[in-house]
Each structure stands twice: as C-alpha cells, then as structure tokens.
Design a protein around this motif. Sequence first.
Motif, PDB file in Angstrom:
ATOM      1  N   GLY A   1      28.600  29.183  35.750  1.00  0.00           N
ATOM      2  CA  GLY A   1      28.248  30.259  36.661  1.00  0.00           C
ATOM      3  C   GLY A   1      27.398  31.306  35.982  1.00  0.00           C
ATOM      4  N   SER A   2      27.074  32.351  36.731  1.00  0.00           N
ATOM      5  CA  SER A   2      26.243  33.421  36.196  1.00  0.00           C
ATOM      6  C   SER A   2      27.001  34.219  35.142  1.00  0.00           C
ATOM      7  CB  SER A   2      25.804  34.354  37.326  1.00  0.00           C
ATOM      8  OG  SER A   2      26.921  35.027  37.887  1.00  0.00           O
TER       9      SER A   2
ATOM     10  N   TRP B   1      27.435  37.408  35.039  1.00  0.00           N
ATOM     11  CA  TRP B   1      28.272  38.426  35.673  1.00  0.00           C
ATOM     12  C   TRP B   1      29.601  37.826  36.149  1.00  0.00           C
ATOM     13  CZ3 TRP B   1      29.327  43.296  36.020  1.00  0.00           C
ATOM     14  CH2 TRP B   1      30.089  43.778  37.087  1.00  0.00           C
ATOM     15  N   ASP B   2      29.548  36.632  36.729  1.00  0.00           N
ATOM     16  CA  ASP B   2      30.777  35.974  37.179  1.00  0.00           C
ATOM     17  C   ASP B   2      31.683  35.659  35.988  1.00  0.00           C
ATOM     18  OD1 ASP B   2      29.916  36.083  39.785  1.00  0.00           O
ATOM     19  OD2 ASP B   2      29.037  34.070  39.758  1.00  0.00           O
ATOM     20  N   GLN B   3      31.078  35.208  34.901  1.00  0.00           N
ATOM     21  CA  GLN B   3      31.874  34.939  33.704  1.00  0.00           C
ATOM     22  C   GLN B   3      32.500  36.222  33.166  1.00  0.00           C
ATOM     23  OE1 GLN B   3      29.852  32.624  30.679  1.00  0.00           O
ATOM     24  NE2 GLN B   3      28.659  31.507  32.199  1.00  0.00           N
TER      25      GLN B   3
ATOM     26  N   VAL C   1      33.336  39.016  34.860  1.00  0.00           N
ATOM     27  CA  VAL C   1      34.435  39.453  35.736  1.00  0.00           C
ATOM     28  C   VAL C   1      35.670  38.580  35.509  1.00  0.00           C
ATOM     29  CG1 VAL C   1      35.167  39.693  38.135  1.00  0.00           C
ATOM     30  CG2 VAL C   1      32.871  40.410  37.466  1.00  0.00           C
ATOM     31  N   THR C   2      35.450  37.279  35.408  1.00  0.00           N
ATOM     32  CA  THR C   2      36.570  36.375  35.132  1.00  0.00           C
ATOM     33  C   THR C   2      37.209  36.690  33.786  1.00  0.00           C
ATOM     34  OG1 THR C   2      35.476  34.639  36.423  1.00  0.00           O
ATOM     35  CG2 THR C   2      37.245  33.961  34.928  1.00  0.00           C
TER      36      THR C   2
END
Length: 326
Positions: free
Chosen positions: A64-65, A67-69, A71-72
């Motif tokens: 994923g992007s 940013w998604d990484q 947040v996770t």
Amino acid sequence: MKYVLQKVGLFVLTLWAAITLNFFLPRLMPGSPADAAIAKLSQNGPVSDATRAAIEAQLGVPTGSMWDQYVTYLGQVARLDFGVSYTFYPQSVSSMVSTALPYTIGLVGIVTILAFVTGTLIGVAAAWRRGTWLDSLPTLTGSFLSTFPYFWTALLLLFFFGYVLHWFPTTGAYAATTTPGFTGDFLADLAQHAVLPALTILLTSLGGWIIGMRNAMINTLGEDYITFAEANGLHGRTIALRYAARNAILPNLTGFGLTLGGVVGGSILVEQVFGYPGIGYLLFNAVIGQDYPLMQALFLMITVSVLIANFLVDILYGVLDPRTRR
C-alpha cells in the motif's frame, strides 16, 4: 509544576518525532526483506512474480501507500504489536524482545549503575585528595583502561580467561545442559557466563566516570562557598559530599542519563564477541537480515528508553539544582 509540564510536552513531541523517524528509516534502506529469500531461490532458476508475491505475503512485507503503512504502523505501536520477525520466522517480534531484554538489563544495566556509582565515588575521593597517590593512581589507571575499545578488551579477556585459563565460559548466557528457571544452579551458571562481558563493560567505562567526576569536583572545590564552609569549620566529609559533590555531579548525571537510556540497546560489540543473547545481539542480526519489524521494535525501544532516562534526569536536575527551574 510549570517546569515539569514543559519537560512532559518536550518528551511527547520528541517521542512522536522518534516514532516517525523509526517508521521511515528502515524503508529508506536499499533492498527488501524478501530479496534474500528470492536470491536463494533464483540460484535454482528464475523466480516468477507469483512466487515473489507469495514470499512477500508470507513474510508480511508492507504493502500500500506510505501513508497507509504509517497509519497502520501507529496503530501497531499503540498496541505494542510489531508483527512477525523476518529473520526468525515465524516467531513474533514481541516474544523475541521479551526474551532478550532481561539478559541485557541484567548485564548492561547493573554494570552501568555499578560503574557510575563506583567511578563517581572514586572521582570524589581523587579530587578531595588531589596530588596524592589516591588521586594519581585511579586517574592514570582509568585513563589507561578507557583507551581500549570494548571489542578489544572483550577479545583479550575472552582469550586469557576463557581459552587459556578456562576460568569462565566463552559464549552464551548459560550452558546448553542447564534448564532455565529461578533455581540456584541456573542463576549460578548465568552469573558465571556474565562475568567476562560484565568485566569488559566495567573496565572500559569506569575511567570516564572517574576522570569526569574528578575534574568537575576540582572546579567546584575552588568556589567561594567551599572556602566559606571550610572557614566555618565544617567537617571535610560534609564539605566533600554535601556541598562540593552535590554540584559537581550534575555533568556526570547528564552522561549517566544518556548511558542508562542506552542500556536497553545493550552493548552490541560485547554481546557479539561473547555470543550473549541480549538486545544488542538481536539488533545486529536484525540489521544483517533486513528484518524491518524487529529493527523498528528495537530502535523504538532504545529511543523511548533514552527519552525516559533524559526526562527523569531533567526532573532530578530540578531537585538538585533549583536554578534550572527558573
């Protein structure tokens, strides 16, 4: 209270910055954790995209992007869930860290505190008796020992006391025939394996504490309030400990905070030489194997420990020196 709140705010801000850097730095390294496994498979022939995807899914490589990484990752940090180790698959990162941490704290932590207390007291005595053998002997010995790097001292001790004299074990935290547990045999075996690593850290770090405290103590003894205390007939021990040492210890206390925070990181070179299964040994293997989850967990733990140690030192500074609260 205002002083404490300022330190708390700085601590929280620094912690967020450390967590963010801890996320990005491993991802800036060249290569991927799956590259090592794919390189071994490619020796037997070309590796298809499906095989590569399967390996990455098995290792849990982030997708994923960015940013998604991120947040996770923040959610995982809040839950203390750092995933599965790539190098020691399928063991979880949390279980590996919890296994290695007691060895590092028990070895490096205790020896660091012992070296600080011993070196500080010797430095106070050397400054108070400056010009005598009580000053020259520990100063020269400390200067000589501090010139040797950790790994060189470790190799010397390992060679003479391990391979030549056979007084102490040469590797590991305990013998393979010993069953771990809170028993007398295991604790005795654990202590015997820790002698050489502990002696290495103690010898190489003691000189710095002695010289630092001695120099700060000598400068403090030249202050007017020390002369005034002597003129009032106060006992020499009272002047040395309650007046001079209390102010002279402040620079050493700062260094102790940084050193104590770094205890969690262990002494990588010492643990490598002796094969001691602490955090430093684990961190070395994580870097070599490009183990992102394990590296992130260890780096974050080291950073948080340093921040907590510095925060406690700042609070203690305010107690010992009221001028810092202004």
